[in-house]
Motif scaffolding. Structure first.
Motif, PDB file in Angstrom:
ATOM      1  N   MET A 140      93.152  54.838 -13.065  1.00  0.00           N
ATOM      2  CA  MET A 140      92.638  54.090 -11.921  1.00  0.00           C
ATOM      3  C   MET A 140      92.433  52.615 -12.276  1.00  0.00           C
ATOM      4  SD  MET A 140      92.795  55.610  -9.183  1.00  0.00           S
ATOM      5  CE  MET A 140      92.007  54.371  -8.147  1.00  0.00           C
ATOM      6  N   ALA A 141      91.960  52.364 -13.495  1.00  0.00           N
ATOM      7  CA  ALA A 141      91.760  50.972 -13.907  1.00  0.00           C
ATOM      8  C   ALA A 141      93.094  50.229 -13.961  1.00  0.00           C
ATOM      9  CB  ALA A 141      91.073  50.927 -15.266  1.00  0.00           C
ATOM     10  N   LEU A 142      94.127  50.902 -14.470  1.00  0.00           N
ATOM     11  CA  LEU A 142      95.446  50.268 -14.538  1.00  0.00           C
ATOM     12  C   LEU A 142      96.025  50.029 -13.142  1.00  0.00           C
ATOM     13  CD1 LEU A 142      97.039  52.152 -17.557  1.00  0.00           C
ATOM     14  CD2 LEU A 142      96.655  49.700 -17.379  1.00  0.00           C
ATOM     15  N   LEU A 143      95.844  51.011 -12.258  1.00  0.00           N
ATOM     16  CA  LEU A 143      96.375  50.867 -10.899  1.00  0.00           C
ATOM     17  C   LEU A 143      95.639  49.760 -10.159  1.00  0.00           C
ATOM     18  CD1 LEU A 143      96.916  54.619  -9.962  1.00  0.00           C
ATOM     19  CD2 LEU A 143      98.663  52.909 -10.518  1.00  0.00           C
ATOM     20  N   ASP A 144      94.360  49.646 -10.423  1.00  0.00           N
ATOM     21  CA  ASP A 144      93.568  48.579  -9.824  1.00  0.00           C
ATOM     22  C   ASP A 144      94.096  47.221 -10.307  1.00  0.00           C
ATOM     23  OD1 ASP A 144      91.500  47.711  -8.237  1.00  0.00           O
ATOM     24  OD2 ASP A 144      90.104  47.568  -9.923  1.00  0.00           O
ATOM     25  N   TRP A 145      94.322  47.142 -11.604  1.00  0.00           N
ATOM     26  CA  TRP A 145      94.805  45.888 -12.194  1.00  0.00           C
ATOM     27  C   TRP A 145      96.147  45.479 -11.600  1.00  0.00           C
ATOM     28  CZ3 TRP A 145      99.148  44.857 -15.280  1.00  0.00           C
ATOM     29  CH2 TRP A 145      99.178  43.569 -15.837  1.00  0.00           C
ATOM     30  N   ILE A 146      97.019  46.460 -11.408  1.00  0.00           N
ATOM     31  CA  ILE A 146      98.376  46.114 -10.964  1.00  0.00           C
ATOM     32  C   ILE A 146      98.505  46.073  -9.443  1.00  0.00           C
ATOM     33  CG2 ILE A 146      99.610  48.323 -10.810  1.00  0.00           C
ATOM     34  CD1 ILE A 146     101.585  46.830 -12.949  1.00  0.00           C
ATOM     35  N   GLY A 147      97.409  46.393  -8.742  1.00  0.00           N
ATOM     36  CA  GLY A 147      97.416  46.272  -7.285  1.00  0.00           C
ATOM     37  C   GLY A 147      97.920  47.493  -6.545  1.00  0.00           C
ATOM     38  N   LEU A 148      97.784  48.683  -7.166  1.00  0.00           N
ATOM     39  CA  LEU A 148      98.245  49.919  -6.515  1.00  0.00           C
ATOM     40  C   LEU A 148      97.112  50.909  -6.277  1.00  0.00           C
ATOM     41  CD1 LEU A 148     101.608  50.741  -8.400  1.00  0.00           C
ATOM     42  CD2 LEU A 148     101.347  50.045  -6.005  1.00  0.00           C
ATOM     43  N   ALA A 149      95.866  50.485  -6.459  1.00  0.00           N
ATOM     44  CA  ALA A 149      94.748  51.431  -6.352  1.00  0.00           C
ATOM     45  C   ALA A 149      94.701  52.095  -4.978  1.00  0.00           C
ATOM     46  CB  ALA A 149      93.427  50.718  -6.641  1.00  0.00           C
ATOM     47  N   ASP A 150      95.018  51.338  -3.934  1.00  0.00           N
ATOM     48  CA  ASP A 150      94.941  51.918  -2.581  1.00  0.00           C
ATOM     49  C   ASP A 150      96.086  52.891  -2.304  1.00  0.00           C
ATOM     50  OD1 ASP A 150      96.734  49.816  -2.724  1.00  0.00           O
ATOM     51  OD2 ASP A 150      96.445  49.212  -0.632  1.00  0.00           O
ATOM     52  N   LYS A 151      97.058  52.961  -3.196  1.00  0.00           N
ATOM     53  CA  LYS A 151      98.184  53.887  -2.997  1.00  0.00           C
ATOM     54  C   LYS A 151      98.164  55.020  -4.023  1.00  0.00           C
ATOM     55  CE  LYS A 151     100.836  50.264  -0.882  1.00  0.00           C
ATOM     56  NZ  LYS A 151     101.453  48.990  -1.210  1.00  0.00           N
ATOM     57  N   ALA A 152      97.037  55.168  -4.736  1.00  0.00           N
ATOM     58  CA  ALA A 152      96.956  56.138  -5.841  1.00  0.00           C
ATOM     59  C   ALA A 152      97.306  57.556  -5.417  1.00  0.00           C
ATOM     60  CB  ALA A 152      95.559  56.105  -6.458  1.00  0.00           C
ATOM     61  N   GLY A 153      96.982  57.919  -4.168  1.00  0.00           N
ATOM     62  CA  GLY A 153      97.195  59.298  -3.718  1.00  0.00           C
ATOM     63  C   GLY A 153      98.575  59.556  -3.136  1.00  0.00           C
ATOM     64  N   LEU A 154      99.355  58.507  -2.928  1.00  0.00           N
ATOM     65  CA  LEU A 154     100.703  58.705  -2.364  1.00  0.00           C
ATOM     66  C   LEU A 154     101.652  59.289  -3.390  1.00  0.00           C
ATOM     67  CD1 LEU A 154     101.343  55.318  -0.476  1.00  0.00           C
ATOM     68  CD2 LEU A 154     100.397  57.462   0.424  1.00  0.00           C
ATOM     69  N   LYS A 155     102.696  59.958  -2.903  1.00  0.00           N
ATOM     70  CA  LYS A 155     103.745  60.384  -3.835  1.00  0.00           C
ATOM     71  C   LYS A 155     104.493  59.153  -4.339  1.00  0.00           C
ATOM     72  CE  LYS A 155     104.673  65.112  -2.893  1.00  0.00           C
ATOM     73  NZ  LYS A 155     105.423  66.161  -2.234  1.00  0.00           N
ATOM     74  N   ALA A 156     104.813  59.160  -5.623  1.00  0.00           N
ATOM     75  CA  ALA A 156     105.501  57.996  -6.198  1.00  0.00           C
ATOM     76  C   ALA A 156     106.809  57.724  -5.463  1.00  0.00           C
ATOM     77  CB  ALA A 156     105.751  58.227  -7.681  1.00  0.00           C
ATOM     78  N   GLY A 157     107.486  58.803  -5.051  1.00  0.00           N
ATOM     79  CA  GLY A 157     108.761  58.655  -4.357  1.00  0.00           C
ATOM     80  C   GLY A 157     108.636  57.987  -3.000  1.00  0.00           C
ATOM     81  N   ALA A 158     107.405  57.962  -2.449  1.00  0.00           N
ATOM     82  CA  ALA A 158     107.202  57.357  -1.129  1.00  0.00           C
ATOM     83  C   ALA A 158     106.911  55.858  -1.224  1.00  0.00           C
ATOM     84  CB  ALA A 158     106.052  58.070  -0.414  1.00  0.00           C
ATOM     85  N   LEU A 159     106.739  55.360  -2.436  1.00  0.00           N
ATOM     86  CA  LEU A 159     106.416  53.930  -2.597  1.00  0.00           C
ATOM     87  C   LEU A 159     107.628  53.052  -2.300  1.00  0.00           C
ATOM     88  CD1 LEU A 159     104.485  53.733  -5.995  1.00  0.00           C
ATOM     89  CD2 LEU A 159     103.520  53.658  -3.681  1.00  0.00           C
ATOM     90  N   ALA A 160     107.348  51.843  -1.812  1.00  0.00           N
ATOM     91  CA  ALA A 160     108.410  50.851  -1.676  1.00  0.00           C
ATOM     92  C   ALA A 160     108.938  50.528  -3.076  1.00  0.00           C
ATOM     93  CB  ALA A 160     107.862  49.590  -1.020  1.00  0.00           C
ATOM     94  N   TYR A 161     110.159  50.041  -3.105  1.00  0.00           N
ATOM     95  CA  TYR A 161     110.836  49.757  -4.376  1.00  0.00           C
ATOM     96  C   TYR A 161     109.990  48.874  -5.311  1.00  0.00           C
ATOM     97  CZ  TYR A 161     114.266  47.761  -7.522  1.00  0.00           C
ATOM     98  OH  TYR A 161     114.927  47.330  -8.636  1.00  0.00           O
ATOM     99  N   THR A 162     109.440  47.799  -4.760  1.00  0.00           N
ATOM    100  CA  THR A 162     108.633  46.878  -5.576  1.00  0.00           C
ATOM    101  C   THR A 162     107.452  47.594  -6.208  1.00  0.00           C
ATOM    102  OG1 THR A 162     109.153  45.245  -3.918  1.00  0.00           O
ATOM    103  CG2 THR A 162     107.466  44.659  -5.499  1.00  0.00           C
ATOM    104  N   ASP A 163     106.817  48.466  -5.421  1.00  0.00           N
ATOM    105  CA  ASP A 163     105.658  49.199  -5.931  1.00  0.00           C
ATOM    106  C   ASP A 163     106.070  50.221  -6.995  1.00  0.00           C
ATOM    107  OD1 ASP A 163     103.829  47.795  -4.465  1.00  0.00           O
ATOM    108  OD2 ASP A 163     103.752  49.222  -2.809  1.00  0.00           O
ATOM    109  N   GLN A 164     107.265  50.775  -6.853  1.00  0.00           N
ATOM    110  CA  GLN A 164     107.742  51.695  -7.896  1.00  0.00           C
ATOM    111  C   GLN A 164     107.911  50.955  -9.222  1.00  0.00           C
ATOM    112  OE1 GLN A 164     110.964  54.322  -6.967  1.00  0.00           O
ATOM    113  NE2 GLN A 164     110.126  54.891  -4.981  1.00  0.00           N
ATOM    114  N   ARG A 165     108.392  49.718  -9.156  1.00  0.00           N
ATOM    115  CA  ARG A 165     108.539  48.928 -10.392  1.00  0.00           C
ATOM    116  C   ARG A 165     107.167  48.653 -11.005  1.00  0.00           C
ATOM    117  NH1 ARG A 165     114.136  48.440 -11.451  1.00  0.00           N
ATOM    118  NH2 ARG A 165     113.295  47.349 -13.214  1.00  0.00           N
ATOM    119  N   ARG A 166     106.199  48.341 -10.148  1.00  0.00           N
ATOM    120  CA  ARG A 166     104.836  48.093 -10.638  1.00  0.00           C
ATOM    121  C   ARG A 166     104.261  49.343 -11.303  1.00  0.00           C
ATOM    122  NH1 ARG A 166     101.790  44.028  -8.326  1.00  0.00           N
ATOM    123  NH2 ARG A 166     102.856  42.923  -6.695  1.00  0.00           N
ATOM    124  N   LEU A 167     104.511  50.486 -10.673  1.00  0.00           N
ATOM    125  CA  LEU A 167     103.993  51.737 -11.229  1.00  0.00           C
ATOM    126  C   LEU A 167     104.590  51.991 -12.611  1.00  0.00           C
ATOM    127  CD1 LEU A 167     102.392  54.338 -11.095  1.00  0.00           C
ATOM    128  CD2 LEU A 167     104.187  55.328  -9.637  1.00  0.00           C
TER     129      LEU A 167
END
Ligand code: ATP
Ligand code: MG
Length: 261
Positions: A140-167
């Motif tokens: 959670m701390a890493l996701l918060d840092w990289i700006g993905l905390a609000d998407k933590a519960g989504l499936k990774a496959g559902a993320l936009a391309y940019t967010d997949q790179r961040r993950l």
């Protein structure tokens, strides 16, 4: 984003020997890689230090990804060796590089698309020896840092391309590796997205105490955030120096004619 990591993200002393995970340098000595007849890398030497952003550039097929594969145990050198601090890594499998503090991202995602965003980071953390509880806090701390905390519960496959790179980057930063190798993290991004990501990348050395090796095709970007740059062309070293040195280098500029500047 861009703030210091919370204290509980300090890497817990688990698994690997911390004296190795705290290595000050990752060094390539006289590395050559041949695929059948093809010399993908020929006699390349370089030293990546902690606390720096080290740019690795070169035209398509220059050997950049092959070098990163060698530095992370995904490709065995034909000749030469790779040292993590004092340790000779010859024969180390990829998992050993990772558990000893050398992390990477891949040119193509490699996420667990059916798992949640948080789980993608957590499984890396538990795989490196954290308890599930610590792994969750860490993720959670890493996701918060990289700006993905609000998407933590989504499936990774559902993320936009940019967010997949961040993950992918968040996952590689689990346990604050000594070195993180990013293979074209901004490929396919818009200029604005690229700029935002590079601001994060440039903050990695100070935030995580990790040395960054960055492969990036956009010259303006790589010149802007690298402390030093190494140029490969056809598997050979063409130049190494500060961005200012590289921009003055005629052979480098010639190799880049026709590429975006
Ligand atoms: N597993 C492999 N088997 C055979 N040849 C390979 C293999 N991997 C890479 N090569 C070849 O080695 C050379 C270097 O490839 P590499 O992928 O390291 O280049 P790169 O600098 O990362 O290029 P790009 O900018 O396109 O990602 C290329 O000629 C490539 O075709
Ligand atoms: Mg590549």
């Amino acid at each position: 984003m861009n703030r210091a990591m919370p204290a509980y993200v300090e890497p817990p002393a688990v698994g690997a020997d911390r004296s190795l995970t705290n290595a000050a340098v990752l060094a390539v000595q006289n590395l050559s890689v041949r695929f059948n007849g093809l010399a993908a890398i020929s006699d390349v030497s370089l030293v990546l230090a902690r606390q720096e952003v080290f740019g690795l550039i070169g035209p398509n097929g220059a050997g950049k990804t092959t070098l990163v594969n060698c530095l992370t145990g995904f490709q065995a050198p034909t000749e030469g060796r790779i040292l993590l601090g004092e340790a000779d890594t010859t024969g180390w499998p990829a998992a050993r590089f990772r558990s000893h503090g050398v992390a990477r991202t891949f040119q193509a995602g490699r996420l667990f698309k059916d798992m949640s965003v948080a789980e993608n980071v957590e499984v890396t953390a538990t795989g490196l020896g954290l308890s599930l509880r610590s792994a969750r806090l860490h993720a959670m701390a890493l996701l918060d840092w990289i700006g993905l905390a609000d998407k933590a519960g989504l499936k990774a496959g559902a993320l936009a391309y940019t967010d997949q790179r961040r993950l992918g980057i968040a996952r590689s930063l689990v346990l604050s590796p000594a070195f993180i190798l990013l293979d074209e993290p901004a490929a396919g991004m818009s200029d604005d997205e690229c700029e935002e990501l590079m601001a994060l990348v440039s903050s990695i050395p100070a935030t995580f105490s990790s040395g960054v090796l960055l492969i990036e095709h956009n010259m303006r970007v790589v010149m802007g955030i690298s402390d030093r740059i190494h140029v490969l062309d056809g598997g050979k070293t063409l130049a190494e120096g500060t961005p200012a040195d590289i921009q003055k280098h005629e052979a480098v500029m010639a190799a880049y004619l026709g590429m975006e500047a």
